[in-house]
Design a protein around this motif. Structure first.
Motif: not given
Length: 665
Positions: A289-294, A299-303, A543-548, A555-556
């Protein structure tokens, strides 16, 4: 439709994989402050005249708090110390320290269970010799007494050995069944047959105690799996529980739901004695199932953060109608540990608490409109970690064990009982402290050295709450600890007490009758005895990006442990990050967590965050969360909760600085 990254207050949504998208429901959780008039005290918040469809907070209501009677304290633990002068009824004396826990109400609402430790009993064959050691009692809450003249009655004292074969040692969390004839306590069930527990016909000879066993081997052998934090479901048939795991040198936990079945003559496993088996068990976790952070599948560059993921940690109980399970979940805001409820059928999730302090023991009211929570709010204990709101729970991929462990100082708790309506903390409304009235003097109902313990419990009609407290004792006070130890004003110098809070403006609002629920939890996974314990998926190194949601980005950088079984370091750099368009986050945070021992976390935390919050009138406030230049370094054991750190971590909100507690305080 993109997954939400926002953790700002607002509705929770779960797009259930068992329902068409258009049928997914919206659950109200942590709304913004309402400008409408507050509701009447003690009444559920109405839905009209409220901002965004969220009701205005209720007004504070009158609450009367008093201490419930307990057996007298023995002058010593020596045999025979409990004399007729101490207890003329010869019904036992208590040890003054430790060995106590209050429980739930009997269905008549006139008595509540408690685990006690008797001391000073005379030697056998004196009839009073049975009042010794750990026992289960019921205590009257209405000011009346049982036939023997006491306000209490021991349920386990003197039960014949033949009626209690292979009883398990654990006796915690005593919870009466709704049938009024049985009590779940520890990993046992006490059964008085056809007699209500409070009835004089419920004698030791009529009482049986049966152990509970959970099958965990493929061939049915052995003593069964380890159960903890058991909670009886309101249908009197099902049982919720948690169980620790050890894998890859790490400590973990899963929650489960199963059916209780009585077996009068088991032929496999131990004990080979009449017992209750937990069968048809479901683990309340699905690794698919979906996890809280994934990582975003598209888009494998996006968290991404899914605020509706079912992240059941420790199970805390059930709603009174039996439809929801309550649990500690993955944070919605960084370092903010909260309690959630999930529908056992649909998986819909709602957040029950949102205050940045720590919450754990809770109970939902019989009518479903209120939560009573033991919470550290008001103590500022957790504010150095969590006071900055609306920070995405990104570093929480590694910090949750450590941040939750700072809530206590060993055996000293910082909990106080808080009453919260079903719509949760919002704006200036942060619930109502139940025991706020008092002068704070030693022994008063709001004496700060008397701290709340688990679990508060509602009366069956919703007009009262029973909870218990423990007095801070050495080494959590005195000696090197700057908190002076207080001399107990309780009878016999007791360091524990059981309290009742009566909600005097309320009328009865009893819980509905609950039919047995399904054994199936669609969002869980059926447990197969002997099967391997799953691992919780984690974000792989990268290395990932989280967009507001309303602008900016983060940048994570994620670093795994050497064996790649867990995340070890999370580094975040925020640039004008905002989810709500009101608060904007800039700066960096980097946290590394290693595990030097099974239950110990070593945390190296570097923080330099700045948050700008814009008010409705256009003015702005600047908040910060900063570690000292050499970082904040904490080592803490999840089982002992002794705070030991070097360096500092300080969060400043509206000009007020929240600093970490001193070591060992």
């Amino acid at each position: 439709m993109p997954k939400a990254t926002s953790i700002s207050p607002g509705p929770r949504r779960r797009w259930s994989r068992w329902l068409p998208l258009g049928l997914a429901a919206i659950l109200l959780a942590v709304p913004a402050c309402s400008d409408s008039k507050p509701d009447e005290p003690g009444k559920p918040a109405a839905t009209g005249n409220a901002t965004g469809g969220i009701p205005a907070p209720p007004r504070a209501e009158p609450i009367s708090v008093r201490e419930l009677p307990l057996p007298p304290v023995a002058p010593s633990d020596d045999p025979g110390a409990c004399t007729a002068a101490v207890n003329p009824h010869h019904t036992g004396c208590l040890a003054g320290r430790g060995g106590f826990q209050s429980g739930g109400y009997l269905p008549d609402g006139k008595s509540v269970t408690a685990r006690v430790t008797f001391a000073g009993a005379p030697a056998a064959p004196d009839p009073a010799s049975v009042y010794s050691g750990s026992q289960l009692i019921i205590v009257r809450t209405d000011g009346k007494t049982f036939a023997g003249g006491d306000a209490w009655k021991c349920l386990t004292c003197g039960v014949p050995a033949a009626n209690a074969v292979s009883t398990n040692q654990a006796m915690d969390y005593p919870q009466p069944f709704r049938d009024g004839k049985r009590v779940l306590f520890g990993t046992n069930i006490l059964d008085c047959g056809e007699h209500p527990l409070a009835d004089e016909a419920c004698t030791p000879a009529e009482t049986h105690i049966y152990p509970i066993r959970w099958e965990n081997t493929a061939d049915g052998s052995g003593k069964g799996g380890s159960l903890r934090e058991l909670r009886i479901h309101p249908d009197d048939v099902h049982l919720g529980f948690s169980s620790f795991t050890i894998g890859n040198g790490r400590f973990g936990q899963f929650a489960y739901l199963g059916r209780l079945e009585f077996d009068p003559a088991p032929t496999t496993g131990t004990p080979l004695a009449p017992r209750y088996d937990v069968v048809k068990v479901t683990r309340l976790f699905d690794p698919a199932d979906t996890q809280p952070m994934s990582v975003d599948a598209s888009d494998p560059a996006t968290l991404v953060y899914d605020r509706d993921a079912l992240s059941v940690g420790e199970l805390r109980g059930f709603s009174a109608d039996g439809k929801e399970v309550t649990y500690i979940g993955y944070p919605e805001e960084s370092s903010n540990i909260d309690v959630f409820a999930a529908d056992l059928t649909t998986g819909k999730v709602r957040r029950l608490t949102a205050n940045p302090e720590y919450v754990d023991p809770i109970d939902l009211s019989p009518d479903g409109n209120w939560t009573v929570a033991m919470d550290t709010r008001g103590s500022d204990r957790q504010m150095f970690l969590a006071a900055m709101r609306d920070v995405p729970p990104i570093t929480d991929m590694v910090t949750t064990s450590a941040t939750s462990s700072t809530r206590n100082n060993g055996m000293r708790r910082f909990f106080q009982p808080i009453l919260i309506d079903r719509y949760g903390d919002r704006g200036d409304y942060q619930g109502q402290r139940i025991n706020a009235a008092g002068d704070g003097s030693p022994g008063s109902v709001n004496d700060p050295n008397w701290n709340g313990m688990a679990d508060p419990r509602w009366s069956p009609d919703g007009t009262a709450i029973v909870y218990w407290q423990a007095l801070a004792t050495s080494p959590a006070c005195g000696g090197e600890n700057p908190l002076p130890c207080e001399t107990s004003t309780a009878q016999g110098g007791r360091t524990y007490r059981m309290m009742i809070a009566e909600l005097t403006s309320r009328g009865p609002a009893p819980a509905p009758k609950v039919a047995p629920i399904s054994d199936d939890v669609p969002w869980g996974v059926k447990y197969v005895p002997g099967s391997a314990i799953p691992s919780r998926p984690h974000v792989p190194a990268g290395t990932y990006t989280v967009t507001g949601a309303r602008g900016g980005s983060a940048k994570v950088e994620v670093t795994e442990s050497a064996d790649k079984v867990a995340v070890e370091t999370v580094a975040v750099a925020y640039t004008d990050f905002t989810n709500d368009g009101v608060s904007t986050l800039n700066g960096t945070e980097k946290v590394t967590v290693t595990v030097p021992a099974l239950t110990t976390s070593k945390v190296d935390w570097f923080s330099d965050l700045t948050q700008t919050v814009r008010a409705k009138d256009g003015t702005t406030t600047t908040n910060t969360k900063k570690s000292s230049p050499d970082g904040f370094h904490l080592t803490i054991d999840v089982l002992t909760n002794i705070f030991e750190a070097t360096g500092t971590l300080t969060t400043t909100i509206d000009g007020k600085a929240y600093r970490q507690p001193a070591n060992r305080t």
